[in-house]
Enzyme design. Structure first.
Site, PDB file in Angstrom:
ATOM      1  CB  SER A 170      10.651   5.887   9.026  1.00 20.34           C
ATOM      2  OG  SER A 170      10.240   5.653  10.354  1.00 20.34           O
TER       3      SER A 170
ATOM      4  CB  CYS B  10       3.314  -1.967  13.606  1.00 19.14           C
ATOM      5  SG  CYS B  10       3.382  -1.660  11.834  1.00 19.14           S
TER       6      CYS B  10
ATOM      7  CG  ASN C  22      -3.234   5.568  13.889  1.00 18.84           C
ATOM      8  OD1 ASN C  22      -4.102   6.373  14.147  1.00 18.84           O
ATOM      9  ND2 ASN C  22      -2.110   5.884  13.265  1.00 18.84           N
TER      10      ASN C  22
ATOM     11  CB  CYS D  59       3.151   7.476   3.199  1.00 18.09           C
ATOM     12  SG  CYS D  59       3.565   6.235   4.437  1.00 18.09           S
TER      13      CYS D  59
ATOM     14  CB  CYS E 275       7.169  -5.276   8.297  1.00 20.34           C
ATOM     15  SG  CYS E 275       8.565  -4.509   9.161  1.00 20.34           S
TER      16      CYS E 275
ATOM     17  N   GLY F  50       6.848  -2.135   5.782  1.00 19.83           N
ATOM     18  CA  GLY F  50       8.220  -2.620   5.673  1.00 19.83           C
ATOM     19  C   GLY F  50       9.237  -1.802   6.444  1.00 19.83           C
ATOM     20  CD  GLU F  51      13.628  -0.851   9.304  1.00 19.81           C
ATOM     21  OE1 GLU F  51      12.713  -0.370   9.984  1.00 19.81           O
ATOM     22  OE2 GLU F  51      14.640  -0.187   8.990  1.00 19.81           O
TER      23      GLU F  51
ATOM     24  CB  SER G 112      10.317   3.636  14.948  1.00 19.23           C
ATOM     25  OG  SER G 112       9.896   4.154  13.709  1.00 19.23           O
ATOM     26  CG  LEU G 113      13.665   5.824  21.106  1.00 16.52           C
ATOM     27  CD1 LEU G 113      14.906   5.111  20.598  1.00 16.52           C
ATOM     28  CD2 LEU G 113      14.066   7.118  21.811  1.00 16.52           C
ATOM     29  CG  HIS G 114       7.760   3.472  19.104  1.00 10.10           C
ATOM     30  ND1 HIS G 114       7.121   4.601  18.664  1.00 10.10           N
ATOM     31  CD2 HIS G 114       7.979   2.727  17.994  1.00 10.10           C
ATOM     32  CE1 HIS G 114       6.950   4.523  17.350  1.00 10.10           C
ATOM     33  NE2 HIS G 114       7.471   3.410  16.910  1.00 10.10           N
TER      34      HIS G 114
ATOM     35  CD  GLU H  69      -2.811  -1.189   2.433  1.00  7.46           C
ATOM     36  OE1 GLU H  69      -3.957  -1.601   2.270  1.00  7.46           O
ATOM     37  OE2 GLU H  69      -2.379  -0.821   3.542  1.00  7.46           O
TER      38      GLU H  69
HETATM   39  N1  SAH Z   1       9.699   0.171   9.693  1.00  2.75           N
HETATM   40  C1  SAH Z   1       9.820   1.603   9.714  1.00  2.75           C
HETATM   41  C2  SAH Z   1       8.769   2.326   8.917  1.00  2.75           C
HETATM   42  C3  SAH Z   1       7.372   1.901   9.189  1.00  2.75           C
HETATM   43  S1  SAH Z   1       6.112   2.721   9.957  1.00  2.75           S
HETATM   44  C4  SAH Z   1       9.815   2.090  11.123  1.00  2.75           C
HETATM   45  O1  SAH Z   1       9.448   1.331  12.016  1.00  2.75           O
HETATM   46  O2  SAH Z   1      10.197   3.210  11.354  1.00  2.75           O
HETATM   47  C5  SAH Z   1       6.273   4.365  10.234  1.00  2.75           C
HETATM   48  C6  SAH Z   1       5.996   4.762  11.691  1.00  2.75           C
HETATM   49  O3  SAH Z   1       4.682   4.384  12.151  1.00  2.75           O
HETATM   50  C7  SAH Z   1       6.972   4.099  12.644  1.00  2.75           C
HETATM   51  O4  SAH Z   1       7.437   5.069  13.544  1.00  2.75           O
HETATM   52  C8  SAH Z   1       6.098   3.099  13.360  1.00  2.75           C
HETATM   53  O5  SAH Z   1       6.613   2.735  14.600  1.00  2.75           O
HETATM   54  C9  SAH Z   1       4.789   3.853  13.461  1.00  2.75           C
HETATM   55  N2  SAH Z   1       3.663   2.997  13.779  1.00  2.75           N
HETATM   56  C10 SAH Z   1       3.520   1.691  13.518  1.00  2.75           C
HETATM   57  N3  SAH Z   1       2.353   1.241  13.989  1.00  2.75           N
HETATM   58  C11 SAH Z   1       1.716   2.289  14.538  1.00  2.75           C
HETATM   59  C12 SAH Z   1       0.457   2.450  15.153  1.00  2.75           C
HETATM   60  N4  SAH Z   1      -0.379   1.438  15.286  1.00  2.75           N
HETATM   61  N5  SAH Z   1       0.129   3.683  15.615  1.00  2.75           N
HETATM   62  C13 SAH Z   1       0.975   4.728  15.459  1.00  2.75           C
HETATM   63  N6  SAH Z   1       2.173   4.633  14.871  1.00  2.75           N
HETATM   64  C14 SAH Z   1       2.549   3.426  14.415  1.00  2.75           C
END
Ligand code: SAH
Length: 406
Positions: free
Chosen positions: A248, A160, A347, A146, A153, A214-215, A271-273, A133
């Protein structure tokens, strides 16, 4: 090193062999396969090749090198991939070069739109039946594509949607470029409204973010070539500024370091989180291999090498990572660094036990970062209604009949 990076997958790679790949198809050179597994590769396409390779490819077909430049102009500058439009080429040559170098790669299966038509998600079917997508977002001042870099992935982040199904396969360079090409063409044709209720004036794709499925750094070679095709000036490429491209990553440290040495000025998003390894090990499982400190070290080296501020992505998950003490810990890691935090309200994905942070809690988290001088914004979450927002891309929709080809 790229090979080592590319073979890193936390969930098993299951290449699919579907209908639709004609026997004898010339398959694009790509990543080494897992021994004993058959990898289906998409057909070779003009957008896989740099200019020297394009000239070599037309020479193989017995044509002079300038035909490569003609084809490039049609594809990258005029945004046409239909040989019938290439009237400066003799008819026979048109068909031959078009057939050899502009094979259809992705077929639009379904288009969904929201925000008055300014956000549109496309579900694409590749020649081997893999689905990916892409999402186009038109804002008053920019147009962002995007894009997906892999079908599925392998990073297995539990919040995710893409991560849940595992990896199908890497996309080829041209499969990535095709997603941007499609958006550029829709913009050029004035097919995207300028805002709710506003007609679609012709425009350009100004930004590309590798934040779809994907990564990207696990498909390093194809992604890097795609970045070059997207950013090389037309007609070698699509002519989008490197500074407007964001890659990313979950934090594949060797690949971040490799990217820093490429002499590009693309933005890196990490993507630290979570600021602590204990939680990040769960939210971003690759953290078990490269810890927070190592990832951030690589990010700061990237910032130093490129002069670009690194985006730190942080999905706000209620009662999981949104505590005040974690905001303070994060601020401690980032204060004084060339960084900018994007807080993304989670989300929720289908079946997930997690939900987005309470707005008041998210506001306090933001305030705590801002108080320490860390630049921070809340990410716009366009496309939630069409499952097109961050982390929602899963290609799980039942495909509707094809609407068009790229
Ligand atoms: N694999 C890469 C790019 C993919 S997604 C990465 O992880 O960075 C892009 C961003 O969306 C990433 O920061 C990912 O962590 C975030 N993401 C994934 N699932 C999500 C969700 N359910 N809600 C909000 N952000 C999300």
């Amino acid at each position: 090193m790229a090979e080592a990076i590319e073979s890193l997958q936390l969930s098993p790679a299951e290449p699919v062999r579907g209908p639709g790949v004609p026997a004898g198809t010339v398959l694009a050179g790509g990543e080494p396969g897992v021994p004993g597994k058959r990898h289906v590769r998409p057909p070779r396409h003009l957008a896989d090749l740099d200019q020297a390779e394009r000239r070599a490819a037309v020479a193989e077909l017995g044509q002079p090198g300038y035909r490569a430049d003609q084809l490039s102009r049609h594809y990258f500058a005029r945004l046409t991939d239909d040989p019938a439009d290439m009237t400066d080429l003799p008819a026979g040559v048109r068909a031959e070069l078009g057939g050899a170098l502009l094979p259809p790669l992705l077929t639009a299966q379904r288009e969904l739109e929201c925000d008055g038509g300014t956000t549109r998600k496309t579900l694409w079917r590749a020649v081997d039946g893999a689905f990916v997508e892409s999402v186009l977002m038109r804002y008053p001042d920019r147009v962002t594509m995007c894009v997906s870099s892999q079908a599925g992935c392998g990073m297995a982040c539990p919040f995710c949607a893409t991560g849940q199904a595992g990896l199908t396969r890497n996309l080829s360079t041209a499969e990535i470029v095709t997603q941007v090409f499609a958006g550029a063409r829709a913009m050029a044709a004035g097919a995207v409204p300028g805002g709710p209720g506003r007609p679609g004036e012709a425009g350009r794709v100004s930004n590309v973010v590798f934040m779809g499925m994907g990564e990207p750094l696990a498909n390093y070679r194809s992604v890097l070539a795609a970045v070059r095709r997207i950013t090389d000036p037309a007609p070698a490429g699509l002519g989008i500024s490197q500074r407007s491209v964001t890659v990313s990553t979950v934090g594949l440290v060797p690949a971040i370091r490799k990217l820093a040495a490429e002499d590009l000025s693309v933005r890196l998003a990490v993507s630290l989180h979570a600021p602590d390894d204990e939680l990040r090990d769960e939210l971003v499982p690759v953290n078990r291999r490269w810890k927070v400190a190592e990832v951030l070290d690589a990010a700061w080296d990237y910032a130093a090498a490129t002069g670009r501020r690194v985006s730190i992505e942080y999905a706000m998950i209620r009662d999981i990572n949104d505590h005040a003490w974690r905001a303070d810990r994060l601020a401690g890691l980032l204060a004084g660094r060339l960084a900018h935090v994007n807080l993304i309200p989670l989300n929720p994905t289908p079946g997930s036990k997690w939900t987005a942070s309470d707005p008041a809690v998210a506001a306090e988290f933001l305030d705590r970062l801002a108080a320490r001088g860390v630049p921070v914004t809340v990410r716009d979450t366009r496309g939630t209604q069409i499952d097109g927002a961050c982390g929602q891309l899963a290609a799980s929709t039942v495909p509707a009949p094809a609407k068009g080809r790229q």
